[in-house]
Design a protein around this motif. Structure first.
Motif, short mmCIF file in Angstrom:
data_model
loop_
_atom_site.label_atom_id
_atom_site.label_comp_id
_atom_site.label_asym_id
_atom_site.label_seq_id
_atom_site.Cartn_x
_atom_site.Cartn_y
_atom_site.Cartn_z
N UNK A 57 44.88 60.68 25.59
CA UNK A 57 45.19 60.06 24.30
C UNK A 57 43.98 59.33 23.75
N UNK A 58 44.02 59.03 22.45
CA UNK A 58 42.93 58.25 21.87
C UNK A 58 42.92 56.84 22.45
N UNK A 59 44.08 56.34 22.81
CA UNK A 59 44.12 55.03 23.45
C UNK A 59 43.33 55.07 24.77
N UNK A 60 43.50 56.13 25.52
CA UNK A 60 42.76 56.26 26.77
C UNK A 60 41.26 56.42 26.50
N UNK A 61 40.92 57.07 25.39
CA UNK A 61 39.50 57.17 25.03
C UNK A 61 38.90 55.78 24.90
N UNK A 62 39.59 54.91 24.15
CA UNK A 62 39.04 53.58 23.91
C UNK A 62 39.13 52.67 25.12
N UNK A 63 39.84 53.10 26.15
CA UNK A 63 39.78 52.39 27.42
C UNK A 63 38.49 52.69 28.17
#
Length: 219
Positions: A57-63
């Motif tokens: 997910x994009x959330x995981x990208x920003x992690x």
């Protein structure tokens, strides 16, 4: 984005948070090698597209990253690390051999590593160019490492009496520039030669800059 999102801690599915983070990072870099190194290229890739290709997910990208430029920076370093490891392994196997054989072994290993996957050539010689001052600094820093490796080999050859004593830094930088240009042009189809022919020419250039003692004394 001001910063990366906080990452989860603890174990899940038998893996630690650090192991899960390393796996996510690998998946993003694998996806980036495909998208940046093939199609559509770094400049046409979005965070959403990269995340989808990685199956995350994009959330995981920003992690893991702040920007796509951070991904390109990490990928560029990784591709260079692979090539450097190949060259150093070849040098280790050629321990005790004459400089001509050591240089040929190391450079052939480097060339095989870089050209074995055309995406690596594009990351190293195309996508990294002109992105930002930060990545230009990184690109030049990695080139300096290659120059330092050549100079170290030259210094060892001098100690063994196989090369004339002099400052090899400028010649080494010129050789690295030739490598970058010729391998890029060969992969782009602008050089009508086999990879073996290209590598042979570059090996001869590398050996030529070492200026064997008898040639230097006769000059």
């Amino acid at each position: 984005m001001a910063g990366r999102l906080r990452q989860p801690t603890g174990r899940y599915g038998g893996r630690s948070a650090e192991e899960r983070q390393a796996e996510r990072r690998r998946r993003f870099l694998d996806a980036a090698l495909q998208l940046f190194g093939d199609s559509p290229g770094y400049r046409a890739t979005t965070v959403a597209a990269l995340s989808e290709a990685a199956g995350l997910s994009t959330r995981q990208f920003y992690e893991e990253f702040r920007t796509l430029e951070d991904v390109l920076a990490a990928l560029h370093l990784q591709v260079n690390d692979w090539a450097e490891e190949a060259a150093l392994a070849a040098l280790a196997e050629a321990e005790g051999m004459p400089i001509a054989e050591r240089a040929a072994a190391a450079f052939r290993a480097y060339a095989a590593n870089v050209t074995g996957d055309p995406r690596r050539i594009r990351i190293t010689f195309v996508e990294i160019i002109g992105v930002s001052p930060r990545l230009e600094e990184q690109r030049l820093a990695r080139r300096s490492r290659w120059v330092a490796l050549i100079c170290a080999e030259a210094a060892a050859a001098v100690e063994r009496g196989e090369a004339a004593p002099r400052d090899y830094s400028v010649a080494a930088a010129a050789f690295i520039g030739s490598v970058n240009g010729l391998l890029h042009d060969w992969r782009a189809g602008w050089v009508d030669a086999t990879l073996d022919q290209v590598v042979d020419e570059l090996v001869q250039l590398l050996l030529g800059i070492l200026r064997p003692v008898d040639r230097a004394q006769g000059a």
